[in-house]
Design an enzyme around this catalytic site. Structure first.
Site, PDB file in Angstrom:
ATOM      1  N   CYS A   1     -58.775  28.007  58.995  1.00  0.00           N
ATOM      2  CA  CYS A   1     -57.782  26.931  58.890  1.00  0.00           C
ATOM      3  C   CYS A   1     -57.330  26.772  57.437  1.00  0.00           C
ATOM      4  O   CYS A   1     -56.614  27.611  56.921  1.00  0.00           O
ATOM      5  CB  CYS A   1     -58.346  25.643  59.487  1.00  0.00           C
ATOM      6  SG  CYS A   1     -57.074  24.404  59.833  1.00  0.00           S
TER       7      CYS A   1
ATOM      8  N   HIS B   1     -60.817  26.932  64.850  1.00  0.00           N
ATOM      9  CA  HIS B   1     -62.139  26.381  64.561  1.00  0.00           C
ATOM     10  C   HIS B   1     -63.085  26.674  65.733  1.00  0.00           C
ATOM     11  O   HIS B   1     -62.661  26.747  66.881  1.00  0.00           O
ATOM     12  CB  HIS B   1     -62.067  24.855  64.404  1.00  0.00           C
ATOM     13  CG  HIS B   1     -61.399  24.390  63.158  1.00  0.00           C
ATOM     14  ND1 HIS B   1     -62.008  24.431  61.926  1.00  0.00           N
ATOM     15  CD2 HIS B   1     -60.172  23.848  62.959  1.00  0.00           C
ATOM     16  CE1 HIS B   1     -61.187  23.935  61.008  1.00  0.00           C
ATOM     17  NE2 HIS B   1     -60.062  23.575  61.608  1.00  0.00           N
TER      18      HIS B   1
END
Length: 495
Positions: free
Chosen positions: A338, A445
């Site tokens: 991310c 994630h």
């Protein structure tokens, strides 16, 4: 149905509220009761994607795990207000799972009047649907400078007529003073809700505490209902995601993973499963000297960030940018997740003032543009069959995770035209590799929480089943059942 509310308060942050709340959720669920967790307001950059009235939204990771412990479906009502710090004096406000720009701009003391009706309704709804709601407080209920605008501690306790436990970290010292001082600073009607004191993280012979628990009861009328021994390896992710060498399993280490712990780190709980992999050492790193001290670093992970440009500037100030580049240049594995993916690129471009402009680390020929709208969703995807190098074990593996990001990342057009191409290794702009295959960046994630990914990366290391979260929750429930005074936990359900 109107649920009985049981609330865990703490004398300080870090006293043990989150894990005790989680343990109580599983304990009461095992009694055949329908249980839900609740925390009115959480301040954390560790968040999970859950169901909301608008489709999908965010709650704090602690409440996500508590809902799993309760065997309940995670829901934004379990954490109606989430504050995600972006700077020392500013947080993004997430109300009922959705970013609320007006509240984010509002002075924090002025928010309580606006958000309290939403918080109270969320708690009332959960009470109407469950037998027990286990509530977690925040910080200390005796922060008298905040009591007038309280929306997370005693105001919630009074609204739910909660039976409250007050927990303290005895390992810090001064536990009895903390308990007595907290009790003494509360008004009488709030003191009346406290049903027991809990001493957490005790080392040694509990009989040596006498006569202090009885003296405290003589002063307050409240018994000490549990002395919980120090327990480092319970397996539940810490709320801030950071842990130290005391929590790492013993045994020979043949793979060292260094996670860069910048100031606005986020979603670090997703690396908890690496602690359970035989032969893997997981180390948080904040300086090049800490990398050098590890002697050998096999992987470097750049985790998520709530302020990517700010954490990138910090990385450079520490000299960690050069250390990461050197590691990658020597063929070492680098993983960016991310915000970490965004850092690995050539540039961060912020036309909407979301995060900030910055040059990237230049390890992947990518450009990230920050959009005003946030992407929040569960994602299931598959790594490409042509994964190369260190990460080739993931080739063809289907994984499940979640996305929480403002940035949208694409190949750098000019560099691509010149032949410097980032290899897309997942569909729809989710992941890229460098040509050598040692640098991998992805938006997803939860890679290390996915069983298929763990098996692909570490399958040969597992000679016995890795403990699941469910076994962790049962272990927590067993622990408190063993160490609370008989009848106390059932007694909290009584009026």
């Amino acid at each position: 149905m109107t649920a009985k509310c049981i609330m865990v308060l703490g004398t300080t942050s870090g006293a043990g509220k989150s894990w005790l709340t989680t343990a109580l959720c599983r304990y009461y669920q095992r009694q055949g009761l329908k249980v839900a967790p609740f925390k009115a307001q959480n301040m954390s950059n560790n968040a999970r994607v859950v169901a909301s009235a608008n489709g999908q939204g965010e709650i704090g990771s602690a409440q996500y795990f508590q809902s799993l412990a309760a065997r309940a479906v995670p829901d934004v009502r379990m954490n109606p207000l989430l504050l995600k710090p972006e700077h020392d004096t500013h947080s993004q406000v997430v109300l009922m799972g959705q970013v609320h720009e007006a509240l984010s701009r509002m002075a924090w003391r002025g928010r309580s009047a606006s958000v309290w009706p939403v918080i109270a309704q969320a708690l009332d709804d959960l009470r109407a649907e469950n037998d027990v709601v286990v509530i977690e407080g925040a910080g200390s209920p005796a922060e008298i400078n905040l009591s007038a605008s309280d929306i997370v501690n005693m105001r919630v306790a009074l609204h739910g007529d909660a039976a409250c436990l007050l927990v303290t970290d005895i390992d810090r010292g001064g536990a009895f003073a903390h308990l007595y001082g907290t009790w003494a600073l509360l008004p009488e009607n709030e003191r009346a809700l406290i049903r027991g004191f809990v001493l957490n993280k005790f080392r040694g012979d509990a009989s040596l505490l006498a006569p202090a628990p009885q003296m405290l009861q003589d002063l307050t009328g409240i018994p000490t209902v549990s002395t919980l021994p120090m327990w480092w390896q319970h397996g539940l992710p810490e709320e801030d995601g950071v842990f130290d060498d005391r929590s790492i399993a013993s045994g020979a280490v043949d793979l060292t993973v260094a996670v860069i712990a910048y100031p606005r780190i986020s979603n670090l709980d997703e690396y908890q499963p690496l602690k359970k992999v035989p032969g893997v050492r997981l180390q948080w790193v904040r300086s090049p000297s800490e990398l050098v001290a590890l002697k050998q670093t096999d992987w470097i992970i750049l985790p998520g960030s709530k302020n990517t440009s700010g954490d990138l500037a910090w990385l450079r100030t520490q000299g960690l940018d050069a250390a990461v580049a050197h590691h990658a240049g020597q063929g070492g594995a680098v993983l960016g997740v991310c915000g970490g993916l965004q850092m690995l690129g050539e540039a961060l471009i912020d036309p909407h003032g979301v995060d900030g402009n910055a040059p990237g680390l230049g390890l992947l020929p990518l450009v990230t543009v920050f959009e005003a709208d946030k992407t929040v969703r569960h994602t299931r995807s598959r790594f490409a069959q042509n994964m190369k190098g260190i990460w080739s074990a993931l080739a063809g593996v289907e994984v499940t995770g979640y996305e929480i990001h403002h940035g949208q990342t694409q190949p750098h057009a000019a560099m691509q035209a010149a032949g410097n191409v980032a290899r897309s290794v997942m569909p729809v702009g989710l992941a890229w590799q460098n040509p050598a295959g040692n640098v991998l960046g992805l938006y997803l994630h939860g890679l290390f929480e996915d069983a298929a990914a763990l098996q692909a990366l570490f399958g040969t290391r597992f000679n016995k089943p890795v403990p699941t979260l469910d076994t962790v929750f049962d272990g927590l429930a067993d622990f408190i059942e063993q160490h609370f005074e008989p009848g106390v936990l059932q007694g909290l359900l009584k009026p």
